[in-house]
Design a protein around this motif. Sequence first.
Motif, PDB file in Angstrom:
ATOM      1  N   PHE A 158     -26.950 -13.645  10.582  1.00 17.53           N
ATOM      2  CA  PHE A 158     -28.252 -13.096  10.195  1.00 17.53           C
ATOM      3  C   PHE A 158     -29.212 -13.088  11.383  1.00 17.53           C
ATOM      4  O   PHE A 158     -30.001 -12.153  11.556  1.00 17.53           O
ATOM      5  CB  PHE A 158     -28.827 -13.914   9.043  1.00 17.53           C
ATOM      6  N   LEU A 159     -29.150 -14.125  12.215  1.00 17.36           N
ATOM      7  CA  LEU A 159     -30.034 -14.196  13.377  1.00 17.36           C
ATOM      8  C   LEU A 159     -29.759 -13.085  14.380  1.00 17.36           C
ATOM      9  O   LEU A 159     -30.635 -12.734  15.179  1.00 17.36           O
ATOM     10  CB  LEU A 159     -29.906 -15.562  14.055  1.00 17.36           C
ATOM     11  N   SER A 160     -28.568 -12.537  14.340  1.00 21.70           N
ATOM     12  CA  SER A 160     -28.256 -11.431  15.244  1.00 21.70           C
ATOM     13  C   SER A 160     -28.955 -10.141  14.821  1.00 21.70           C
ATOM     14  O   SER A 160     -28.968  -9.178  15.591  1.00 21.70           O
ATOM     15  CB  SER A 160     -26.740 -11.200  15.296  1.00 21.70           C
ATOM     16  N   GLN A 161     -29.518 -10.096  13.617  1.00 15.96           N
ATOM     17  CA  GLN A 161     -30.163  -8.895  13.095  1.00 15.96           C
ATOM     18  C   GLN A 161     -31.689  -9.014  13.065  1.00 15.96           C
ATOM     19  O   GLN A 161     -32.357  -8.183  12.462  1.00 15.96           O
ATOM     20  CB  GLN A 161     -29.656  -8.611  11.669  1.00 15.96           C
ATOM     21  N   VAL A 162     -32.251 -10.051  13.710  1.00 13.03           N
ATOM     22  CA  VAL A 162     -33.705 -10.261  13.681  1.00 13.03           C
ATOM     23  C   VAL A 162     -34.224 -10.415  15.120  1.00 13.03           C
ATOM     24  O   VAL A 162     -34.596 -11.507  15.534  1.00 13.03           O
ATOM     25  CB  VAL A 162     -34.077 -11.483  12.818  1.00 13.03           C
ATOM     26  N   PRO A 163     -34.290  -9.346  15.880  1.00 18.77           N
ATOM     27  CA  PRO A 163     -34.651  -9.463  17.303  1.00 18.77           C
ATOM     28  C   PRO A 163     -36.089  -9.858  17.552  1.00 18.77           C
ATOM     29  O   PRO A 163     -36.420 -10.283  18.658  1.00 18.77           O
ATOM     30  CB  PRO A 163     -34.371  -8.052  17.840  1.00 18.77           C
ATOM     31  N   SER A 164     -36.971  -9.719  16.559  1.00 18.01           N
ATOM     32  CA  SER A 164     -38.391 -10.023  16.756  1.00 18.01           C
ATOM     33  C   SER A 164     -38.780 -11.407  16.269  1.00 18.01           C
ATOM     34  O   SER A 164     -39.973 -11.748  16.255  1.00 18.01           O
ATOM     35  CB  SER A 164     -39.255  -8.970  16.040  1.00 18.01           C
ATOM     36  N   LEU A 165     -37.824 -12.228  15.882  1.00 17.46           N
ATOM     37  CA  LEU A 165     -38.127 -13.541  15.313  1.00 17.46           C
ATOM     38  C   LEU A 165     -38.805 -14.429  16.361  1.00 17.46           C
ATOM     39  O   LEU A 165     -38.305 -14.580  17.473  1.00 17.46           O
ATOM     40  CB  LEU A 165     -36.840 -14.213  14.827  1.00 17.46           C
ATOM     41  N   ILE A 166     -39.929 -15.045  15.979  1.00 20.01           N
ATOM     42  CA  ILE A 166     -40.639 -15.952  16.876  1.00 20.01           C
ATOM     43  C   ILE A 166     -40.736 -17.362  16.309  1.00 20.01           C
ATOM     44  O   ILE A 166     -41.060 -18.301  17.043  1.00 20.01           O
ATOM     45  CB  ILE A 166     -42.055 -15.432  17.184  1.00 20.01           C
ATOM     46  N   SER A 167     -40.444 -17.540  15.016  1.00 19.34           N
ATOM     47  CA  SER A 167     -40.539 -18.857  14.398  1.00 19.34           C
ATOM     48  C   SER A 167     -39.339 -19.075  13.488  1.00 19.34           C
ATOM     49  O   SER A 167     -39.056 -18.246  12.618  1.00 19.34           O
ATOM     50  CB  SER A 167     -41.841 -18.992  13.599  1.00 19.34           C
ATOM     51  N   LEU A 168     -38.643 -20.200  13.673  1.00 20.64           N
ATOM     52  CA  LEU A 168     -37.454 -20.535  12.882  1.00 20.64           C
ATOM     53  C   LEU A 168     -37.571 -21.966  12.401  1.00 20.64           C
ATOM     54  O   LEU A 168     -37.763 -22.892  13.201  1.00 20.64           O
ATOM     55  CB  LEU A 168     -36.186 -20.364  13.724  1.00 20.64           C
ATOM     56  N   GLN A 169     -37.463 -22.148  11.088  1.00 18.75           N
ATOM     57  CA  GLN A 169     -37.526 -23.479  10.487  1.00 18.75           C
ATOM     58  C   GLN A 169     -36.304 -23.667   9.602  1.00 18.75           C
ATOM     59  O   GLN A 169     -36.119 -22.944   8.616  1.00 18.75           O
ATOM     60  CB  GLN A 169     -38.808 -23.663   9.675  1.00 18.75           C
ATOM     61  N   LEU A 170     -35.476 -24.656   9.950  1.00 19.77           N
ATOM     62  CA  LEU A 170     -34.257 -24.939   9.209  1.00 19.77           C
ATOM     63  C   LEU A 170     -34.389 -26.264   8.477  1.00 19.77           C
ATOM     64  O   LEU A 170     -35.330 -27.029   8.698  1.00 19.77           O
ATOM     65  CB  LEU A 170     -33.047 -24.985  10.155  1.00 19.77           C
ATOM     66  N   SER A 193     -28.184 -13.431  23.531  1.00 22.77           N
ATOM     67  CA  SER A 193     -28.891 -12.159  23.335  1.00 22.77           C
ATOM     68  C   SER A 193     -29.579 -12.068  21.984  1.00 22.77           C
ATOM     69  O   SER A 193     -30.341 -11.134  21.753  1.00 22.77           O
ATOM     70  CB  SER A 193     -27.911 -10.989  23.483  1.00 22.77           C
ATOM     71  N   HIS A 194     -29.341 -13.026  21.094  1.00 21.78           N
ATOM     72  CA  HIS A 194     -29.951 -13.014  19.766  1.00 21.78           C
ATOM     73  C   HIS A 194     -31.274 -13.786  19.785  1.00 21.78           C
ATOM     74  O   HIS A 194     -31.447 -14.716  20.566  1.00 21.78           O
ATOM     75  CB  HIS A 194     -29.001 -13.606  18.730  1.00 21.78           C
ATOM     76  N   ILE A 195     -32.195 -13.400  18.914  1.00 23.40           N
ATOM     77  CA  ILE A 195     -33.547 -13.983  18.799  1.00 23.40           C
ATOM     78  C   ILE A 195     -34.139 -14.286  20.190  1.00 23.40           C
ATOM     79  O   ILE A 195     -34.485 -15.435  20.482  1.00 23.40           O
ATOM     80  CB  ILE A 195     -33.566 -15.224  17.887  1.00 23.40           C
ATOM     81  N   PRO A 196     -34.273 -13.286  21.042  1.00 22.80           N
ATOM     82  CA  PRO A 196     -34.745 -13.538  22.414  1.00 22.80           C
ATOM     83  C   PRO A 196     -36.215 -13.902  22.512  1.00 22.80           C
ATOM     84  O   PRO A 196     -36.655 -14.353  23.571  1.00 22.80           O
ATOM     85  CB  PRO A 196     -34.468 -12.199  23.109  1.00 22.80           C
ATOM     86  N   LEU A 197     -37.001 -13.713  21.439  1.00 22.10           N
ATOM     87  CA  LEU A 197     -38.433 -13.987  21.476  1.00 22.10           C
ATOM     88  C   LEU A 197     -38.813 -15.290  20.791  1.00 22.10           C
ATOM     89  O   LEU A 197     -40.007 -15.567  20.620  1.00 22.10           O
ATOM     90  CB  LEU A 197     -39.209 -12.826  20.836  1.00 22.10           C
ATOM     91  N   LEU A 198     -37.850 -16.103  20.391  1.00 24.07           N
ATOM     92  CA  LEU A 198     -38.125 -17.314  19.615  1.00 24.07           C
ATOM     93  C   LEU A 198     -39.039 -18.260  20.394  1.00 24.07           C
ATOM     94  O   LEU A 198     -38.739 -18.645  21.519  1.00 24.07           O
ATOM     95  CB  LEU A 198     -36.813 -18.024  19.272  1.00 24.07           C
ATOM     96  N   GLU A 199     -40.154 -18.653  19.765  1.00 24.56           N
ATOM     97  CA  GLU A 199     -41.133 -19.532  20.394  1.00 24.56           C
ATOM     98  C   GLU A 199     -41.261 -20.880  19.705  1.00 24.56           C
ATOM     99  O   GLU A 199     -41.680 -21.849  20.340  1.00 24.56           O
ATOM    100  CB  GLU A 199     -42.510 -18.858  20.429  1.00 24.56           C
ATOM    101  N   ALA A 200     -40.957 -20.957  18.413  1.00 23.01           N
ATOM    102  CA  ALA A 200     -41.135 -22.200  17.664  1.00 23.01           C
ATOM    103  C   ALA A 200     -39.880 -22.495  16.866  1.00 23.01           C
ATOM    104  O   ALA A 200     -39.345 -21.618  16.184  1.00 23.01           O
ATOM    105  CB  ALA A 200     -42.350 -22.108  16.738  1.00 23.01           C
ATOM    106  N   TYR A 201     -39.418 -23.742  16.944  1.00 22.38           N
ATOM    107  CA  TYR A 201     -38.222 -24.155  16.200  1.00 22.38           C
ATOM    108  C   TYR A 201     -38.484 -25.494  15.549  1.00 22.38           C
ATOM    109  O   TYR A 201     -38.969 -26.444  16.183  1.00 22.38           O
ATOM    110  CB  TYR A 201     -37.015 -24.255  17.128  1.00 22.38           C
ATOM    111  N   THR A 202     -38.152 -25.575  14.262  1.00 23.20           N
ATOM    112  CA  THR A 202     -38.203 -26.821  13.501  1.00 23.20           C
ATOM    113  C   THR A 202     -36.865 -26.996  12.797  1.00 23.20           C
ATOM    114  O   THR A 202     -36.441 -26.103  12.054  1.00 23.20           O
ATOM    115  CB  THR A 202     -39.332 -26.790  12.454  1.00 23.20           C
ATOM    116  N   GLY A 203     -36.202 -28.115  13.055  1.00 19.44           N
ATOM    117  CA  GLY A 203     -34.903 -28.318  12.436  1.00 19.44           C
ATOM    118  C   GLY A 203     -34.096 -29.385  13.140  1.00 19.44           C
ATOM    119  O   GLY A 203     -34.628 -30.166  13.951  1.00 19.44           O
TER     120      GLY A 203
END
Length: 393
Positions: A158-170, A193-203
């Motif tokens: 699923f993360l391979s289909q969301v190129p604009s994701l900037i926040s991920l919380q697991l 090459s997936h989620i290249p714009l990710l800025e925030a991660y919680t998990g």
Amino acid sequence: MALAALPVELLDAVLAPLALHQPALAAAALSCSALNPSATRLLYRHLSLSAYARNLSAIHLLAARPDLAALVRTFSVHLDDAEPAVLPTYSDLHHALALMTNLTSLALYVDASASWILSQPQGPNSQKGDILHPGPAFYPRLEHLTCNFPLDAHLAAFLSQVPSLISLQLSSFLSDAPPDGQSEPEPVHVSPSHIPLLEAYTGPAHALPTLASRPLRAIHLSGDLTLNLIPTASVSAPSAEEAMSRLGPAGAPADPGSRVDTAAPTTGALLQVMSAMTSAAPAQLLETIALAYPNLVCLRLMTTRALWDIPDFSFYSRIADTLSTLPHLAAFELSGIHWQSRQKTADSEPTAPEKEWISPPVSPRAAELPPPDEVPLEDRDYDFDGAFLDWSY
């Protein structure tokens, strides 16, 4: 002037105040054909579904109406495992998610073992073979994703289909222990090459290495952060401009020949906020963190070691020396103890850091031998996930 003659933008502005009052907006959608399109768009733009709100039936409607699913921008759903119709609801949610391709925010509070709802549906309602949708669902606008799924194959796809994701919380909870004789499964790798714009991660902390090449600015980790999970300074992350140059107009990967090779900052150069728990030696872990993330502004560490049992001046001096190498650090907390900083005096050496950190006063605890039947501290199991819920913010 008839309502049908008014511009669509004007009708949207007239109905916008009703966006927070769903019954009134639904009544406006049924009042006349001129208001129906604008009212329907506002009615389905932001959805929060749960058994408490008694609106879970909207999941079935979205699965059966692609035109309505395409209107959804933010979607949040809470599903209780005790619901009698949980399996049909999950199946409908599976199909509805594949149709909501214009999402900007997605929050899934469902069974942690149901990550399959993120995969492409297979069956009569599947879009496979459709000329307009030949492959898996693509979410070019999705920026925020919250779910209680582990980082498994379904979530990675699923993360391979969301190129604009900037926040991920697991989910902060680890999966159940594997059966006897079987090893713990390796974390699923996410392609650089997936989620290249990710800025925030919680998990979970064990997913940090696979996200090391992203321009992370804030991370809040659960579980045990060990030394081998901290990326080295040699790992580089793309800047926002470079990451966007890798994406086409609709968020799809650009042509490889059109990519611009620019110097990218190291991963740690962008990180500013970090909170984590560890069973490692605090001083050694802090030194590793300072090398990997030199521009930290806020740092919070929780350790399983009792710092007050054996107060050691050299230990606190080592911590203070490491903190002084972080020029932008403004707040530091170690196991609930807040450290303070002050400016160097005028008679300090010119090459010395401009800021020095002061170790907090710690009252020594009288040495007490544990009762014979008490388990030693080092032999006790520590619930990292439970502790994360207590001290996280």
